[in-house]
Design a protein around this motif. Structure first.
Motif, PDB file in Angstrom:
ATOM      1  N   ILE A 150       0.813  -1.234   0.000  1.00 17.49           N
ATOM      2  CA  ILE A 150       0.000   0.000   0.000  1.00 17.49           C
ATOM      3  C   ILE A 150       0.839   1.273   0.000  1.00 17.49           C
ATOM      4  O   ILE A 150       0.299   2.366   0.168  1.00 17.49           O
ATOM      5  N   LYS A 151       2.143   1.151  -0.226  1.00 18.12           N
ATOM      6  CA  LYS A 151       3.024   2.311  -0.070  1.00 18.12           C
ATOM      7  C   LYS A 151       2.680   3.460  -1.006  1.00 18.12           C
ATOM      8  O   LYS A 151       2.965   4.615  -0.709  1.00 18.12           O
ATOM      9  N   VAL A 168      -9.743  -2.500   6.845  1.00 15.20           N
ATOM     10  CA  VAL A 168      -8.301  -2.630   7.068  1.00 15.20           C
ATOM     11  C   VAL A 168      -7.843  -1.731   8.207  1.00 15.20           C
ATOM     12  O   VAL A 168      -7.117  -2.166   9.113  1.00 15.20           O
ATOM     13  N   ALA A 169      -8.265  -0.484   8.226  1.00 12.03           N
ATOM     14  CA  ALA A 169      -7.809   0.438   9.266  1.00 12.03           C
ATOM     15  C   ALA A 169      -8.333   0.053  10.645  1.00 12.03           C
ATOM     16  O   ALA A 169      -7.586   0.094  11.634  1.00 12.03           O
ATOM     17  N   GLU A 183       7.707   1.833  17.971  1.00 12.77           N
ATOM     18  CA  GLU A 183       8.786   1.489  17.049  1.00 12.77           C
ATOM     19  C   GLU A 183       8.229   0.852  15.787  1.00 12.77           C
ATOM     20  O   GLU A 183       8.655   1.174  14.671  1.00 12.77           O
ATOM     21  N   TRP A 184       7.260  -0.032  15.939  1.00 13.24           N
ATOM     22  CA  TRP A 184       6.629  -0.642  14.768  1.00 13.24           C
ATOM     23  C   TRP A 184       5.958   0.430  13.924  1.00 13.24           C
ATOM     24  O   TRP A 184       6.082   0.434  12.693  1.00 13.24           O
ATOM     25  N   ARG A 185       5.270   1.347  14.546  1.00 12.66           N
ATOM     26  CA  ARG A 185       4.571   2.400  13.799  1.00 12.66           C
ATOM     27  C   ARG A 185       5.553   3.252  13.010  1.00 12.66           C
ATOM     28  O   ARG A 185       5.287   3.635  11.863  1.00 12.66           O
ATOM     29  N   ARG A 186       6.697   3.542  13.610  1.00 10.63           N
ATOM     30  CA  ARG A 186       7.715   4.345  12.921  1.00 10.63           C
ATOM     31  C   ARG A 186       8.232   3.627  11.679  1.00 10.63           C
ATOM     32  O   ARG A 186       8.531   4.260  10.651  1.00 10.63           O
ATOM     33  N   GLN A 187       8.318   2.312  11.744  1.00 17.00           N
ATOM     34  CA  GLN A 187       8.872   1.525  10.640  1.00 17.00           C
ATOM     35  C   GLN A 187       7.844   1.203   9.554  1.00 17.00           C
ATOM     36  O   GLN A 187       8.198   0.606   8.538  1.00 17.00           O
ATOM     37  N   PRO A 189       5.388   3.476   7.791  1.00 17.33           N
ATOM     38  CA  PRO A 189       4.744   4.777   7.524  1.00 17.33           C
ATOM     39  C   PRO A 189       3.536   4.681   6.592  1.00 17.33           C
ATOM     40  O   PRO A 189       2.577   5.436   6.753  1.00 17.33           O
ATOM     41  N   ALA A 190       3.562   3.796   5.601  1.00 12.41           N
ATOM     42  CA  ALA A 190       2.435   3.701   4.675  1.00 12.41           C
ATOM     43  C   ALA A 190       1.195   3.165   5.383  1.00 12.41           C
ATOM     44  O   ALA A 190       0.084   3.681   5.190  1.00 12.41           O
ATOM     45  N   THR A 191       1.389   2.146   6.191  1.00 15.02           N
ATOM     46  CA  THR A 191       0.265   1.585   6.950  1.00 15.02           C
ATOM     47  C   THR A 191      -0.311   2.618   7.893  1.00 15.02           C
ATOM     48  O   THR A 191      -1.544   2.770   8.005  1.00 15.02           O
ATOM     49  N   MET A 192       0.550   3.357   8.569  1.00 14.95           N
ATOM     50  CA  MET A 192       0.075   4.346   9.538  1.00 14.95           C
ATOM     51  C   MET A 192      -0.565   5.548   8.833  1.00 14.95           C
ATOM     52  O   MET A 192      -1.535   6.114   9.343  1.00 14.95           O
ATOM     53  N   LYS A 193      -0.032   5.926   7.680  1.00 13.03           N
ATOM     54  CA  LYS A 193      -0.643   7.038   6.940  1.00 13.03           C
ATOM     55  C   LYS A 193      -2.065   6.676   6.531  1.00 13.03           C
ATOM     56  O   LYS A 193      -2.993   7.490   6.651  1.00 13.03           O
TER      57      LYS A 193
END
Length: 226
Positions: A150-151, A168-169, A183-187, A189-193
């Motif tokens: 999803i990037k 999904v969200a 730390e996972w969220r930082r790594q 970014p596309a998923t979190m965006k």
């Protein structure tokens, strides 16, 4: 037109149905059922025997439904809208493919990691340290693949919010609540965006004003051990 959904506020599947209803301006009442706390579970099973006590379930004047993809699909078609894409069959089935993938793959894989670690349940998931470790490894690998997929996407299907984005969200939020730390969220970014885009959507914020997010994952220990 008015419906009742059987579930509870913190349940991701119940939240999905309420978000869809809000976006469709469909009146929906929440009747509290918490199966893992044995709250109103027997009454739900009696009313919806095919659901075997699972939530959510939906009841309207002329319909009784279980299984969240079916409920979501129904509510998306009650009124004309864009939740199933641009109106083409191709986008509708692509949306439903994401819905079923999230429901049958994403949440099921993540739950093998976080569900046995949730304390305070009357009907807890069985705990096995090796199984939780395996669930963690499977989840991390699965979500790495999702991040890559999803990037370059703003929306999962087409150019606006659909059921695909909601499912999904909201399922990702369950992992964020327990095991997907800072730390996972930082790594990822596309998923979190994508998650933050859905979380800030007015119809999502009306149902879930704020999502809980852990700083560090819940440790792999039996929460019911004496």
């Amino acid at each position: 037109m008015e419906y009742t959904v059987y579930g509870y506020e913190g349940n991701p599947r119940t939240r999905i149905i309420r978000i869809i209803a809000h976006s469709q301006a469909i009146k929906i009442n929440l009747s509290e059922v918490i199966p893992r706390q044995n709250l109103n579970r027997d009454a739900l099973t009696e009313k919806f025997p095919r659901g075997r006590g699972k939530i959510p379930a939906l009841e309207g004047e002329n319909i009784k439904l279980t299984e969240v993809p079916a409920i979501a699909h129904y509510l998306a078609k009650v009124k004309p809208g864009r939740l199933l894409g641009d109106g083409s069959l191709e986008q509708e089935v692509e949306v439903m493919s994401w819905v079923n993938w999230a429901n049958q793959e994403m949440l099921m894989i993540m739950s093998k990691w976080f569900l046995p670690l949730i304390p305070g349940l009357a009907r807890p998931a069985s705990y096995d340290k090796a199984a939780v470790d395996a669930g963690k490894a499977a989840t991390l690998a699965f979500l790495d693949e999702h991040e890559a997929a999803i990037k370059d996407k703003e929306f999962l299907v087409g150019d606006g919010f659909t059921l695909a984005d909601i499912f999904v969200a909201i399922y990702i939020s369950r992992g964020l609540e327990w095991v997907l730390g800072a730390e996972w969220r930082r790594q990822h970014p596309a998923t979190m965006k994508h998650f933050e885009r859905v979380a800030s959507w007015e119809h999502c914020k009306a149902i879930v004003p704020e999502f809980k997010q852990v700083e560090v994952e819940v440790p792999n220990v039996n929460p019911y051990a004496s």
